[in-house]
Scaffold this active site. Structure first.
Site, mmCIF file in Angstrom:
data_model
loop_
_atom_site.group_PDB
_atom_site.id
_atom_site.type_symbol
_atom_site.label_atom_id
_atom_site.label_comp_id
_atom_site.label_asym_id
_atom_site.label_seq_id
_atom_site.Cartn_x
_atom_site.Cartn_y
_atom_site.Cartn_z
ATOM 1 N N SER A 99 -9.308 6.973 -42.839
ATOM 2 C CA SER A 99 -10.422 7.571 -43.569
ATOM 3 C C SER A 99 -11.345 6.477 -44.099
ATOM 4 O O SER A 99 -10.879 5.381 -44.451
ATOM 5 C CB SER A 99 -9.839 8.374 -44.730
ATOM 6 O OG SER A 99 -10.790 8.565 -45.740
ATOM 7 N N TYR B 178 -3.910 8.021 -51.748
ATOM 8 C CA TYR B 178 -4.248 8.442 -50.382
ATOM 9 C C TYR B 178 -5.029 7.333 -49.672
ATOM 10 O O TYR B 178 -4.696 6.948 -48.542
ATOM 11 C CB TYR B 178 -5.080 9.726 -50.452
ATOM 12 C CG TYR B 178 -5.755 10.127 -49.153
ATOM 13 C CD1 TYR B 178 -5.051 10.764 -48.139
ATOM 14 C CD2 TYR B 178 -7.114 9.863 -48.948
ATOM 15 C CE1 TYR B 178 -5.670 11.125 -46.956
ATOM 16 C CE2 TYR B 178 -7.741 10.224 -47.765
ATOM 17 C CZ TYR B 178 -7.023 10.854 -46.769
ATOM 18 O OH TYR B 178 -7.641 11.206 -45.595
#
Ligand SMILES: NC(=O)c1ccc[n+]([C@@H]2O[C@H](COP(=O)([O-])OP(=O)(O)OC[C@H]3O[C@@H](n4cnc5c(N)ncnc54)[C@H](OP(=O)(O)O)[C@@H]3O)[C@@H](O)[C@H]2O)c1
Length: 269
Positions: A147, A160
């Site tokens: 990401s 995350y």
């Protein structure tokens, strides 16, 4: 463009998509099935997996298996390796992830540990368990999802983002180790994608950047096109431009603060 006619010769006849029941993972499965790759589909929800497997077998005349398990389970990777030991797995796509959104201490510690298990521990073990045979055959591929939040600290999704940074660095290192041994490694560093999970997270604003979200199909197409060409891909022209500015033109502290502003707007109600 991916050469669909040579894909299975390049990677072998079977692939695994871990996190295949919906969103980007289901899009990977559909695209790979259209190349004629037989697929092992992994996720928790059996009914979704079964429906997808039936659809892909009928539409593309491929073989499918489903494995319903929790990838946060410490033994998940071994279970997948054991269940697929008779198959020549030539491509591993690790798409599943868990994201605990919100101010850090407001989420239970167990959520942060689950992020580590789902996003780092299990993919690392799967890569380890399948690498030896791929390297011995001199062909194969590994594709990890990461990401844009992983290029710097990202407030409200700090753990995350850190797990996704692990995936970028791991994939780049393995790409360099294996690129002359016939095994392609790619990390797909994605911006926001309109998946069921993303929509369910109810992002509110995007910090004035407008709607830069992509569809799962767009991300998958760019990722599979990039496989075998380099260690990472950032799908989407606007994502590439904004990421270039944030990584190379802005001071890192400014980038962290900018990301924090965006994420605060999206997730801190
Ligand atoms: N969506 C975005 O905006 C975005 C942006 C950047 C990067 N990414 C990355 O892209 C990947 C896919 O994102 P997504 O939005 O499509 O995610 P998603 O909607 O949550 O789907 C992920 C898939 O993984 C499965 N999965 C999740 N946790 C699992 C677990 N513990 N055990 C087994 N299966 C599990 C889900 O199926 P079950 O629920 O049936 O298990 C689902 O099929 C992730 O790696 C994410 O980090 C997404």
């Amino acid at each position: 463009m991916v050469d669909k006619t040579t894909f299975t010769a390049r990677y072998g006849s079977w692939g695994i998509v871990a996190g295949a029941s919906q969103g980007i993972g289901a899009a990977y499965a559909e695209e790979l099935a259209s190349y004629g790759l037989n697929l092992v589909l992994v996720a928790r929800r059996t009914e979704l997996l079964q429906a997808l497997a039936t659809k892909l077998s009928e539409r593309y005349k491929i073989e499918t298996r489903i494995i319903a398990l929790d990838l946060a389970d410490p033994n998940a990777a071994e279970q997948i390796a054991e269940t697929t030991k008779e198959l020549e797995i030539g491509l591993l796509v690790y798409n599943a992830a868990f994201s605990a959104i919100g101010p850090f201490p407001e989420r239970p510690l167990a959520d942060h540990i689950k992020e580590l298990n789902t996003n780092t521990f299990t993919p690392l073990k799967l890569i380890y368990l399948f690498a030896e045979k791929m390297l011995a055959r001199g062909r194969g591929g590994m594709l990890l999802m990461s990401s844009l939040s992983a290029f710097q600290g990202s407030a409200y999704i700090s753990t995350y983002a850190a797990t996704k940074a692990f995936n970028i660095v791991l994939a780049e290192g393995l790409w360099e180790e294996w690129r002359e041994r016939g095994v392609d490694v790619l990390v797909c560093v994605s911006g926001a994608v309109r998946t069921p999970n993303y929509v369910a997270s109810e992002p509110e604003q995007t910090g004035g950047l407008g709607d830069m979200t992509m569809t799962p199909d767009q991300v998958v197409e760019e990722a599979l096109n990039a496989l075998g060409k380099g260690p990472y891909v950032i799908p989407g022209r606007m994502n590439r431009i904004s990421s270039f500015i944030m990584r190379h033109l802005l001071p890192r502290k400014a980038t962290v603060k900018f990301m924090g502003r965006i994420l605060r707007g999206m997730y801190v109600k």
